[in-house]
Design an enzyme around this catalytic site. Structure first.
Site, PDB file in Angstrom:
ATOM      1  N   ASP A  15     -13.051 -28.627  -4.020  1.00  0.00           N
ATOM      2  CA  ASP A  15     -12.804 -29.086  -5.832  1.00  0.00           C
ATOM      3  C   ASP A  15     -14.091 -28.920  -6.833  1.00  0.00           C
ATOM      4  OD1 ASP A  15     -10.485 -29.866  -4.547  1.00  0.00           O
ATOM      5  OD2 ASP A  15     -11.045 -31.844  -4.244  1.00  0.00           O
ATOM      6  N   LYS A  18     -13.550 -23.715  -7.814  1.00  0.00           N
ATOM      7  CA  LYS A  18     -13.570 -22.466  -7.358  1.00  0.00           C
ATOM      8  C   LYS A  18     -12.304 -21.775  -8.099  1.00  0.00           C
ATOM      9  CE  LYS A  18     -12.619 -24.125  -3.340  1.00  0.00           C
ATOM     10  NZ  LYS A  18     -13.249 -25.638  -3.415  1.00  0.00           N
ATOM     11  N   GLY A  42      -6.293 -26.530  -3.160  1.00  0.00           N
ATOM     12  CA  GLY A  42      -5.438 -26.886  -4.498  1.00  0.00           C
ATOM     13  C   GLY A  42      -6.588 -26.366  -5.485  1.00  0.00           C
ATOM     14  N   HIS A  43      -5.972 -25.198  -6.233  1.00  0.00           N
ATOM     15  CA  HIS A  43      -7.105 -24.644  -6.787  1.00  0.00           C
ATOM     16  C   HIS A  43      -6.407 -24.182  -8.316  1.00  0.00           C
ATOM     17  CE1 HIS A  43      -9.086 -22.203  -3.688  1.00  0.00           C
ATOM     18  NE2 HIS A  43      -9.337 -23.743  -3.417  1.00  0.00           N
ATOM     19  N   GLN A 223     -11.855 -25.034   0.173  1.00  0.00           N
ATOM     20  CA  GLN A 223     -12.532 -26.121   0.579  1.00  0.00           C
ATOM     21  C   GLN A 223     -13.960 -25.898   0.196  1.00  0.00           C
ATOM     22  OE1 GLN A 223     -10.118 -24.841   3.394  1.00  0.00           O
ATOM     23  NE2 GLN A 223      -8.810 -26.121   2.047  1.00  0.00           N
TER      24      GLN A 223
HETATM   25  P1  GDP Z   1     -11.208 -26.001  -6.738  1.00  0.00           P
HETATM   26  O1  GDP Z   1     -10.340 -26.594  -5.639  1.00  0.00           O
HETATM   27  O2  GDP Z   1     -12.703 -25.738  -6.406  1.00  0.00           O
HETATM   28  O3  GDP Z   1     -10.500 -24.856  -7.177  1.00  0.00           O
HETATM   29  O4  GDP Z   1     -11.039 -27.001  -7.671  1.00  0.00           O
HETATM   30  P2  GDP Z   1      -9.813 -28.017  -8.023  1.00  0.00           P
HETATM   31  O5  GDP Z   1      -9.023 -27.098  -9.151  1.00  0.00           O
HETATM   32  O6  GDP Z   1      -9.304 -28.705  -7.167  1.00  0.00           O
HETATM   33  O7  GDP Z   1     -10.727 -29.105  -9.137  1.00  0.00           O
HETATM   34  C1  GDP Z   1     -11.449 -28.689 -10.406  1.00  0.00           C
HETATM   35  C2  GDP Z   1     -10.747 -29.121 -11.507  1.00  0.00           C
HETATM   36  O8  GDP Z   1     -11.902 -29.342 -12.496  1.00  0.00           O
HETATM   37  C3  GDP Z   1      -9.611 -28.856 -12.060  1.00  0.00           C
HETATM   38  O9  GDP Z   1      -8.930 -29.679 -12.698  1.00  0.00           O
HETATM   39  C4  GDP Z   1     -10.380 -27.728 -13.043  1.00  0.00           C
HETATM   40  O10 GDP Z   1      -9.197 -27.300 -14.340  1.00  0.00           O
HETATM   41  C5  GDP Z   1     -11.465 -28.388 -13.467  1.00  0.00           C
HETATM   42  N1  GDP Z   1     -12.555 -27.869 -14.223  1.00  0.00           N
HETATM   43  C6  GDP Z   1     -13.138 -26.607 -13.582  1.00  0.00           C
HETATM   44  N2  GDP Z   1     -14.329 -26.771 -14.563  1.00  0.00           N
HETATM   45  C7  GDP Z   1     -14.404 -27.574 -15.441  1.00  0.00           C
HETATM   46  C8  GDP Z   1     -15.414 -27.899 -16.465  1.00  0.00           C
HETATM   47  O11 GDP Z   1     -16.232 -27.272 -16.487  1.00  0.00           O
HETATM   48  N3  GDP Z   1     -15.031 -29.144 -17.071  1.00  0.00           N
HETATM   49  C9  GDP Z   1     -13.891 -29.818 -16.798  1.00  0.00           C
HETATM   50  N4  GDP Z   1     -13.953 -30.897 -17.652  1.00  0.00           N
HETATM   51  N5  GDP Z   1     -13.108 -29.504 -15.837  1.00  0.00           N
HETATM   52  C10 GDP Z   1     -13.412 -28.486 -15.030  1.00  0.00           C
HETATM   53  P1  IMO Z   2      -9.992 -27.063  -2.191  1.00  0.00           P
HETATM   54  O1  IMO Z   2      -9.843 -25.509  -1.767  1.00  0.00           O
HETATM   55  C1  IMO Z   2     -11.047 -31.069  -1.201  1.00  0.00           C
HETATM   56  C2  IMO Z   2     -10.190 -32.513   3.043  1.00  0.00           C
HETATM   57  C3  IMO Z   2      -9.025 -33.448   3.135  1.00  0.00           C
HETATM   58  C4  IMO Z   2      -9.552 -34.127   4.237  1.00  0.00           C
HETATM   59  C5  IMO Z   2     -10.132 -32.870   5.338  1.00  0.00           C
HETATM   60  C6  IMO Z   2      -9.244 -32.499   6.101  1.00  0.00           C
HETATM   61  O2  IMO Z   2      -9.050 -27.490  -3.269  1.00  0.00           O
HETATM   62  O3  IMO Z   2     -11.366 -27.396  -2.508  1.00  0.00           O
HETATM   63  P2  IMO Z   2      -6.972 -31.003   6.106  1.00  0.00           P
HETATM   64  O4  IMO Z   2      -5.845 -31.378   5.575  1.00  0.00           O
HETATM   65  O5  IMO Z   2      -7.649 -29.435   5.914  1.00  0.00           O
HETATM   66  O6  IMO Z   2      -7.089 -30.934   7.596  1.00  0.00           O
HETATM   67  O7  IMO Z   2      -8.092 -32.231   5.766  1.00  0.00           O
HETATM   68  O8  IMO Z   2     -10.520 -31.904   4.343  1.00  0.00           O
HETATM   69  N1  IMO Z   2      -9.575 -31.288   2.162  1.00  0.00           N
HETATM   70  C7  IMO Z   2     -10.139 -31.023   0.828  1.00  0.00           C
HETATM   71  N2  IMO Z   2     -10.951 -31.931   0.107  1.00  0.00           N
HETATM   72  N3  IMO Z   2     -10.490 -30.039  -1.557  1.00  0.00           N
HETATM   73  C8  IMO Z   2      -9.854 -28.967  -0.805  1.00  0.00           C
HETATM   74  O9  IMO Z   2      -9.660 -27.891  -0.915  1.00  0.00           O
HETATM   75  C9  IMO Z   2      -9.465 -29.715   0.536  1.00  0.00           C
HETATM   76  N4  IMO Z   2      -8.991 -29.278   1.789  1.00  0.00           N
HETATM   77  C10 IMO Z   2      -8.856 -30.285   2.605  1.00  0.00           C
HETATM   78  O10 IMO Z   2      -9.086 -34.275   1.961  1.00  0.00           O
HETATM   79  O11 IMO Z   2     -10.765 -35.008   4.103  1.00  0.00           O
HETATM   80 MG    MG Z   3      -9.114 -28.083  -5.046  1.00  0.00          MG
END
Ligand code: GDP
Ligand code: IMO
Ligand code: MG
Length: 434
Positions: A15, A18, A42-43, A223
């Site tokens: 998170d 990416k 979850g991207h 991840q």
């Molecule tokens: P990922 O799993 O690495 O793709 O990240 P996620 O999408 O799960 O979580 C990142 C969250 O931060 C998302 O809601 C993005 O829209 C948000 N985001 C990314 N960069 C920024 C930033 O610089 N500022 C803010 N406020 N939100 C950001």
């Molecule tokens: P993105 O790509 C954050 C965490 C779960 C748990 C562990 C194992 O959005 O960064 P799993 O279901 O993979 O067997 O769970 O890994 N986890 C993540 N945490 N972002 C993710 O993906 C994750 N994918 C798995 O919360 O601790």
């Molecule tokens: Mg994510």
């Protein structure tokens, strides 16, 4: 020699942003490839203030770039079909290739994921319960079902029958009453196979051809390094190589064709699920960061645990991944916090450690060491966007100091900083990294 591929890798517990940066870099790419994980990811991609969340579809689909799901993934076909519809509904043209050797998640994998987690006690990672671990277990045990089987009904029927017998025994050891209608599962999955068949090819050969032709390809990590099954905080992670090391095995692209490796970190740390988190915060500051950064799981909606940035474990991730440049995201989300801290090391029995100790039993006994920084004032969303337009000179001096310290401490150039979720809320400190 400038290579035509680049990888985007999370350096912490996922998170890191990416999705935003794969989408950002994809503006200059031809193709985006996922190589590990499944719909545990979850991207988030925000385009014109509209938020799209993808769990398995590579980010880049919204830019009508070709997207590839490599052999290293575990695929829930229902989720993939839903995301194919999501892209089509957004009015975008989808060009998707799905590896014939990726593994398939079945409903009994999800059931097992929950039962195994519940039985683990202190060792539970708090999985997403999407069946990721049990499907990778079946792959390693060599009775997993692959995309090729899914699209060939006879193969699917015989392999599913066998796998179901094994899994039923397994599930019944936790829950003796459990049963499922195997014929209904077969019929459902046969249908998924028919719908997915047009996308299926041997992606390994295809990717090598595409890269050799000079096209520009992004490898999208899911991840993050600390969740990697080999180089993360085992057993509190996921079941794949959630770092740059997974690219080759998860795509069939050899190491010498991988170009730059970009590492993404947050200005603080977040984590969903269980396991140690030395720089974790609780109380008012945690609450403030969680709300300002909207730190609620993209996949499960769980409130994310938050803490100060841990530069000590990020240094470890930088070594393991061979990071060329770092991107720092969510700097805006630390607004209004008087004093910001960065973890710069761990102490064990009063002595500083040289490097991040990968063993949870050691980390549990460590005390994080912090350096303190003066924070920056809050701004409205519009003001942050205006700041991004004006560039690095316009960011607060205290933020400049924080970024400069991170670069110095990590001994790795910060290429981009991010001060909002939109594509444009981005400041390039190094131009054109791809
Ligand atoms: P990922 O799993 O690495 O793709 O990240 P996620 O999408 O799960 O979580 C990142 C969250 O931060 C998302 O809601 C993005 O829209 C948000 N985001 C990314 N960069 C920024 C930033 O610089 N500022 C803010 N406020 N939100 C950001
Ligand atoms: P993105 O790509 C954050 C965490 C779960 C748990 C562990 C194992 O959005 O960064 P799993 O279901 O993979 O067997 O769970 O890994 N986890 C993540 N945490 N972002 C993710 O993906 C994750 N994918 C798995 O919360 O601790
Ligand atoms: Mg994510």
């Amino acid at each position: 020699m400038k290579k035509n591929t680049i990888a985007v890798i999370g350096l912490s517990w996922g998170d890191e942003g990416k999705g935003k940066f794969v989408d950002y870099l994809a503006q200059k790419a031809d193709m985006v490839v996922r190589y590990q994980g499944g719909n545990n990811a979850g991207h988030t991609v925000v385009v014109d203030n509209v938020k799209y969340i993808f769990h398995i579809m590579p980010s880049g689909a919204l830019l009508e770039k070709e997207v590839v799901i490599g052999n290293g993934l575990v695929v829930d076909p229902k989720v993939l079909l839903e995301e194919i519809e999501k892209v089509k509904k957004s009015g975008k043209k989808l060009t998707l290739k799905l590896s014939s050797t990726a593994h398939i998640i079945f409903p009994f994998h999800r059931v097992l994921d929950g039962l195994e987690e519940d039985s683990k006690g202190d060792l539970a990672a708090g999985t997403t319960k999407r069946g990721i671990g049990p499907t990778y277990s079946d792959k390693a045990a060599r009775w997993g079902i692959r995309v090729y089987d899914l699209i060939n009904p006879d193969l699917l029927k015989s392999k599913l029958k066998k796998l179901f017998e094994i899994k039923k025994k397994n599930i019944n050891s936790f829950d003796p009453e459990w049963d499922a209608d195997i014929n209904a599962i077969y019929e459902e999955y046969k249908k998924y196979g028919e719908l997915l068949k047009p996308y299926v090819i041997d992606t390994a050969l295809y990717l090598n051809k595409v890269i050799d032709s000079g096209k520009r390809v992004i490898f999208e990590g899911a991840q993050g390094n600390l969740l990697c099954i080999d180089h993360g905080l085992y057993p509190f992670g996921t079941s794949s190589n959630a770092n740059a090391l997974g690219i080759c095995s998860g795509t069939g692209v050899p190491p010498k064709k991988i170009g730059k490796i970009i590492g993404i970190i947050k200005a603080y740390t977040s984590r969903v699920g269980g396991g140690l988190f030395p720089s974790e915060l609780d109380g008012d500051i945690a609450h403030q960061i969680r709300e300002q950064g909207h730190e609620y799981g993209t996949t499960t909606g769980r409130p994310r645990r938050v803490g100060w940035v841990d530069l000590f474990n990020i240094k470890y991730s930088i070594i393991i991944n061979g990071i060329d440049h770092v991107i720092i995201t969510l700097l805006d989300a630390l607004e209004g916090i008087g004093e910001i801290k960065a973890c710069i090391g761990y102490e064990l029995n009063g002595k500083s450690l040289e490097s991040w100790p990968i063993q949870p039993e050691i980390i549990d006994k460590c005390k994080p060491v912090y350096k303190t920084f003066k924070g920056w004032e809050p701004k409205s969303r519009n003001e942050w966007s205006e700041t991004a337009k004006r560039g690095y000179e316009a960011i607060p001096d205290t933020m400049k100091k924080y970024v400069a310290f991170i670069q110095e401490e990590l001994q790795t150039e910060v290429a981009i900083i991010s001060i909002g979720p939109n594509r444009n809320d981005t400041i390039e400190l190094i131009k054109d990294i791809f």
